[in-house]
Design a protein around this motif. Structure first.
Motif, PDB file in Angstrom:
ATOM      1  N   ASP A   1     -32.088 -71.393 -16.216  1.00 39.03           N
ATOM      2  CA  ASP A   1     -30.820 -71.692 -16.899  1.00 39.03           C
ATOM      3  C   ASP A   1     -30.927 -73.118 -17.430  1.00 39.03           C
TER       4      ASP A   1
ATOM      5  N   ASP B   1     -25.800 -69.009 -13.030  1.00 43.92           N
ATOM      6  CA  ASP B   1     -24.440 -69.259 -12.535  1.00 43.92           C
ATOM      7  C   ASP B   1     -23.366 -68.677 -13.444  1.00 43.92           C
ATOM      8  N   GLY B   2     -23.750 -68.234 -14.634  1.00 36.70           N
ATOM      9  CA  GLY B   2     -22.794 -67.535 -15.490  1.00 36.70           C
ATOM     10  C   GLY B   2     -22.292 -66.252 -14.850  1.00 36.70           C
TER      11      GLY B   2
ATOM     12  N   ASP C   1     -19.932 -68.583 -19.574  1.00 34.37           N
ATOM     13  CA  ASP C   1     -21.280 -69.149 -19.638  1.00 34.37           C
ATOM     14  C   ASP C   1     -22.267 -68.016 -19.935  1.00 34.37           C
TER      15      ASP C   1
HETATM   16 CA    CA Z   1     -25.362 -71.752 -16.770  1.00 38.12          CA
END
Ligand code: CA
Length: 406
Positions: A34, A187-188, A226
């Motif tokens: 990421d 983390d999206g 995200d």
């Molecule tokens: Ca991200």
């Protein structure tokens, strides 16, 4: 142990125009990265990390953890060097979470807040510990999980590839059991969905491909703030699993056909899948091209919204400007006939409006000797009709009545 079905989806989400995530599905290697940084730097960083996993083979003979450590250090070097020499890429970085499957175990290596989970007997378990500000605060007891979910700095990571010449990598092994499913994600996914919901989607999905698609859809339904990347793979009884046969053999569950179906599926925002004979490279290219496909994003792009907002603002400004021009023209050139407080007939310059707070848009320009009381009702209606005209015309109308009375 051998690798069974696998599936991967990456999607820009609903708020970001670019997808700075990258992934590798090249059994026995699985990677999610990421990226972060201005302009295209985040993409450069995550893609450099992904390519290091494909290209760097000097550590192939090492056991899992050390091999991951070596590849991640190599990736860090490549990103760091690029960041030092390319001004467009300065300050870039990326997370990386990688798994390598061995006969007996899964080795995990990671930096940042992309996570690895294991689903065993229907239970979802987070294997990695985020290298993030909120994770640190939670570990030290200064933040509850609930507070962390909405913390404004929840996307701030405390370790990344590319920001220093050396990077501190977490690596560990977990024992593999047949039926285990592993999830790597950016983390999206985890900022949009809680573990409970991730677990429920995985439990209800009919296949890993369906699960990967549903996880991304669910994250987008929740806001899609995200980029979202999901990599899933299952391990099964059998072997040897980790030579070329693992890559080239379907596992009897039809996942290869399913993957091909999904690749052409219209619903899939983007699916990247490892396909026999075209590992890895194919996956990233397919993803990269698909990312440029605007039809895959239902939400208006931020740019489109900006343009619309700008247009509306300009339209509002133009409207106000027209009103002002009319008003000033009116104030300067318009005249109407009225009566003042004493009842005298007056030619006013301006517009027959009081805008409140004692402010009027007119002023008396000619006060006649004629009194409104001298006029009949019909005459008053005609004279005080608020028709706008030149001063001379208005004055003549008043004088005509005045002359009659004199
Ligand atoms: Ca991200």
């Amino acid at each position: 142990m051998r690798i069974g079905a696998r599936a991967a989806v990456t999607d820009a989400g609903r708020k970001r125009r670019r997808n700075e995530d990258a992934l590798v599905v090249e059994p026995p290697l699985f990677v999610v990265a990421d990226g972060m940084g201005g302009a295209q730097a985040g993409e450069i960083a995550s893609r450099l990390a992904a390519s290091a996993f494909r290209e760097y083979h000097e550590a192939d003979a090492l056991p899992g953890e050390r091999r991951l450590e070596a590849i991640i250090q190599e990736a860090n070097r490549r990103i760091y060097e690029r960041a030092q020499t390319d001004t467009n890429a300065s300050g870039m970085g990326t997370t990386v979470t990688a798994a390598i499957v061995d006969d007996e175990r899964i080795s995990i290596g990671h930096v940042g807040d992309s996570r690895a989970y294991r689903i065993r007997n229907g239970e979802l378990e987070q294997l990695t510990q985020d290298h993030s500000l909120v994770a640190d605060l939670m570990r030290s007891g200064r933040l509850t999980p609930e507070e962390a979910e909405t913390h404004p700095q929840r996307s701030v990571i405390t370790r990344a590839l590319g920001t220093d010449s050396e990077v501190d990598v977490d690596t560990f092994d977990v024992a593999a059991e047949p039926g285990d499913v592993y999830l790597l994600c950016s983390d999206g996914l985890t900022t949009m969905l809680g573990d409970e919901e991730i677990g429920r989607i995985l439990a209800e999905a009919k296949s890993l491909e369906a699960a990967a698609k549903e996880l991304v859809k669910a994250a987008n339904r929740r806001g899609g703030e995200d980029n979202v990347t999901v990599v899933l793979f299952a391990v099964e009884e059998g072997g040897p699993a980790l030579d070329e046969t693992a890559r080239l053999t379907t596992d009897g569950r039809g996942d290869v056909d399913d993957l091909e179906d999904t690749l052409t599926g219209l619903e899939a925002p983007l699916l990247e899948a490892d396909q026999p004979g075209e590992p890895g490279e194919h996956a990233e290219q397919a993803g990269w091209e698909a990312l440029a496909e605007p039809a895959s994003r239902p939400a208006p792009r931020p740019e489109a919204r900006r343009v619309r907002r700008l247009f509306l603002s300009l339209a509002a400004l133009a409207f106000v400007a027209v009103i002002l021009v009319v008003a000033f023209w009116g104030l300067a050139n318009a005249h109407f006939v009225g009566a003042d407080d004493g009842g005298r007939v007056v030619v006013y310059q301006g517009l027959p409006y009081d805008v409140g707070a004692g402010v009027s848009l007119y002023r008396a320009r000619y006060v006649s000797g004629l009194h409104a009381a001298q006029l009949s009702q019909a005459e008053r209606r005609r004279l005080f009709d608020h028709d706008l005209g030149s001063f001379d015309a208005a004055r003549q109308r008043v004088e005509a009545y005045a002359t009659d009375r004199s």
